[in-house]
Design an enzyme around this catalytic site. Structure first.
Site, PDB file in Angstrom:
ATOM      1  N   ARG A 211      61.728  42.333  -6.375  1.00  0.00           N
ATOM      2  CA  ARG A 211      63.057  42.572  -5.773  1.00  0.00           C
ATOM      3  C   ARG A 211      62.987  43.206  -4.385  1.00  0.00           C
ATOM      4  O   ARG A 211      63.962  43.788  -3.915  1.00  0.00           O
ATOM      5  CB  ARG A 211      63.920  43.442  -6.686  1.00  0.00           C
TER       6      ARG A 211
ATOM      7  N   LYS B 239      65.628  38.007   9.890  1.00  0.00           N
ATOM      8  CA  LYS B 239      65.904  36.725   9.231  1.00  0.00           C
ATOM      9  C   LYS B 239      64.579  36.155   8.736  1.00  0.00           C
ATOM     10  O   LYS B 239      63.675  35.907   9.529  1.00  0.00           O
ATOM     11  CB  LYS B 239      66.518  35.726  10.211  1.00  0.00           C
TER      12      LYS B 239
ATOM     13  N   GLU C 215      62.117  31.245  24.839  1.00  0.00           N
ATOM     14  CA  GLU C 215      62.975  32.289  24.255  1.00  0.00           C
ATOM     15  C   GLU C 215      63.087  33.483  25.208  1.00  0.00           C
ATOM     16  O   GLU C 215      64.144  34.102  25.330  1.00  0.00           O
ATOM     17  CB  GLU C 215      62.448  32.734  22.887  1.00  0.00           C
TER      18      GLU C 215
ATOM     19  N   LYS D  85      66.652  41.357  21.889  1.00  0.00           N
ATOM     20  CA  LYS D  85      66.923  40.768  20.577  1.00  0.00           C
ATOM     21  C   LYS D  85      67.330  41.847  19.575  1.00  0.00           C
ATOM     22  O   LYS D  85      68.318  41.696  18.851  1.00  0.00           O
ATOM     23  CB  LYS D  85      65.706  39.998  20.048  1.00  0.00           C
TER      24      LYS D  85
ATOM     25  N   ARG E 222      75.510  37.629  17.809  1.00  0.00           N
ATOM     26  CA  ARG E 222      74.177  37.159  17.406  1.00  0.00           C
ATOM     27  C   ARG E 222      74.043  35.663  17.637  1.00  0.00           C
ATOM     28  O   ARG E 222      72.966  35.151  17.941  1.00  0.00           O
ATOM     29  CB  ARG E 222      73.889  37.521  15.939  1.00  0.00           C
TER      30      ARG E 222
ATOM     31  N   HIS F 229      59.355  24.087  18.997  1.00  0.00           N
ATOM     32  CA  HIS F 229      60.705  24.623  19.042  1.00  0.00           C
ATOM     33  C   HIS F 229      61.093  25.014  20.479  1.00  0.00           C
ATOM     34  O   HIS F 229      62.159  24.643  20.975  1.00  0.00           O
ATOM     35  CB  HIS F 229      60.801  25.827  18.114  1.00  0.00           C
TER      36      HIS F 229
END
Ligand SMILES: NC(=O)c1ccc[n+]([C@@H]2O[C@H](COP(=O)([O-])OP(=O)(O)OC[C@H]3O[C@@H](n4cnc5c(N)ncnc54)[C@H](O)[C@@H]3O)[C@@H](O)[C@H]2O)c1
Ligand SMILES: [Zn+2]
Length: 363
Positions: free
Chosen positions: A110, A132, A174, A216, A231, A255
């Site tokens: 968990r 994320k 980025e 960020k 965001r 990417h």
């Protein structure tokens, strides 16, 4: 939020650092086979010297490792090694290892703490920050995941010395994105020192990495669950990029390469819709014109693609909301916003065609 630490070597005094952040000295270390080969011995030696108890795990260095089957296999190794909730997980690698490691940490028992040790420019400036974490599903990328903030993000730009140039450019997309969306002074710094950073020259590299990471972190802090639209501005250029990545089956284009192309389109769209003046458009294009792509890639993965087909593939992006495309646009260099209203498809196609004209001289 997370504690972000930058330095070389960033693993010096790791035992003390863990303790200071309430982390035990029991650590699962996740590598991919490249980061294991390049940095495994040194990192494991440090852990040994610092008195850690550790369990080492390695996955193949590819996007396919962000899968449920890979996670399932790793859970098994951890259970067999008696890893329990008193342990933590240290992810050593690019976004693949960071996302997979974070996913495992978020779910195992968990949830155990995760510590990110990013080794690609993209991971140092983007994926390791913000919590994320996800794996891919056959039906879409990053669909199964959690918000699981790393306790620590340990950034050491010296790891970038072994990173192929193509990956440096990909991460640089980025970095440049942060200048566009959040910070005009940083944009100017990047204009001035683009090639220094690409060539890993200090102090420019470390400054660019630190600034990106802090922008960020700051955006994420203000809108952790992506509710206010702030965001979402991190997705500047990404609506176009996802279409290109999808068409390339997430394999034939990096990417960041797709994001570079996507940012050109987003600049044109911002200008064509009347939000961004011509001088800013041209200044933005000049910076993006500095990016390099592998030979033939622009032609095969972008210029030869029908603009309507690209549009269709953008539409099937998972971030669509009621099938509406969402675009992040610029009001000026350093200021982005999420466009709420829908725009006519023709406008999008025009931005794609403008982008093709921009790149056709360069491929
Ligand atoms: N979680 C997020 O917020 C977020 C944000 C952006 C991207 N991502 C994810 O990140 C992933 C892409 O990450 P990436 O671009 O870092 O790719 P990656 O993890 O695949 O790394 C690229 C390649 O570089 C190798 N490598 C890593 N460090 C190295 C080093 N120091 N020297 C030499 N080789 C090295 C890797 O083994 C790999 O082959 C995607 O899965 C994407 O979905 C996540
Ligand atoms: Zn991105």
């Amino acid at each position: 939020m997370s504690t972000i630490i930058a330095g070389t070597p960033v693993t010096a005094g790791l035992g003390k650092l863990f303790k200071a952040h309430g982390l035990s000295g029991k650590t699962v270390v996740l590598f991919d086979d490249n980061t294991r080969k390049l940095y495994g011995e040194a990192i494991l030696k440090t852990l040994q010297e610092e008195g850690f108890q550790y369990k080492e795990l390695v996955v193949p260095a590819r996007e396919a490792s962000k899968s449920f089957s890979a996670a399932y296999r790793l859970y098994g190794s951890m259970i067999e090694a008696d890893v329990d909730r008193s342990w933590n997980l240290l992810a050593v690698g690019g976004g693949v290892v960071g996302d997979l490691g974070g996913f495992i940490a978020a779910s195992y028992y968990r949830g155990i703490p995760v510590i990110q040790l990013p080794t690609t420019l993209l991971a140092m400036t983007d994926s390791a920050i913000g919590g994320k974490v996800a794996i891919n599903h056959q039906l879409g990328k990053n669909l199964i995941g959690f918000f699981h903030l790393p306790t620590l993000v340990l950034i050491d730009p010296s790891y970038l010395k072994t990173l192929p140039k193509r990956e440096i450019y990909s991460g640089m997309a980025e970095v440049v994105k942060y200048g566009f969306i959040a910070d005009k002074a940083f944009f100017n710094f990047l204009e001035l020192h683009f090639s220094d950073i690409i060539n890993l020259q200090e102090p420019y590299l470390t400054e660019a990495v630190k600034k990106s990471a802090s922008i960020k972190e700051d955006v994420v802090k203000k809108d952790f669950r992506e509710i206010t639209g702030l965001r979402a501005t991190l997705n500047f250029g990404h609506t176009f990029a996802h279409g290109l990545e999808k068409l390339a089956e997430y394999r034939y284009i990096r990417h960041g390469e797709a994001v570079t192309i996507g940012m050109v389109s987003a600049l044109f769209l911002s200008h064509n819709l009347g939000y961004l003046d011509r001088q800013s458009l041209e200044q933005g294009l000049a910076l993006l014109g500095k990016f390099r792509f592998p030979k033939g890639l622009l032609k095969r993965r972008f210029l030869d693609i029908d603009s309507h087909l690209l549009l269709e593939n953008m539409l099937s992006d998972k971030k669509k909301l009621d099938k509406k495309l969402r675009f992040v646009l610029l009001r000026q260099l350093g200021e982005a916003f999420l466009l709420e209203e829908t725009i006519e498809e023709q406008r999008v196609v025009k931005a794609i065609n403008d982008t093709k004209a921009f790149f056709s001289g360069k491929s």
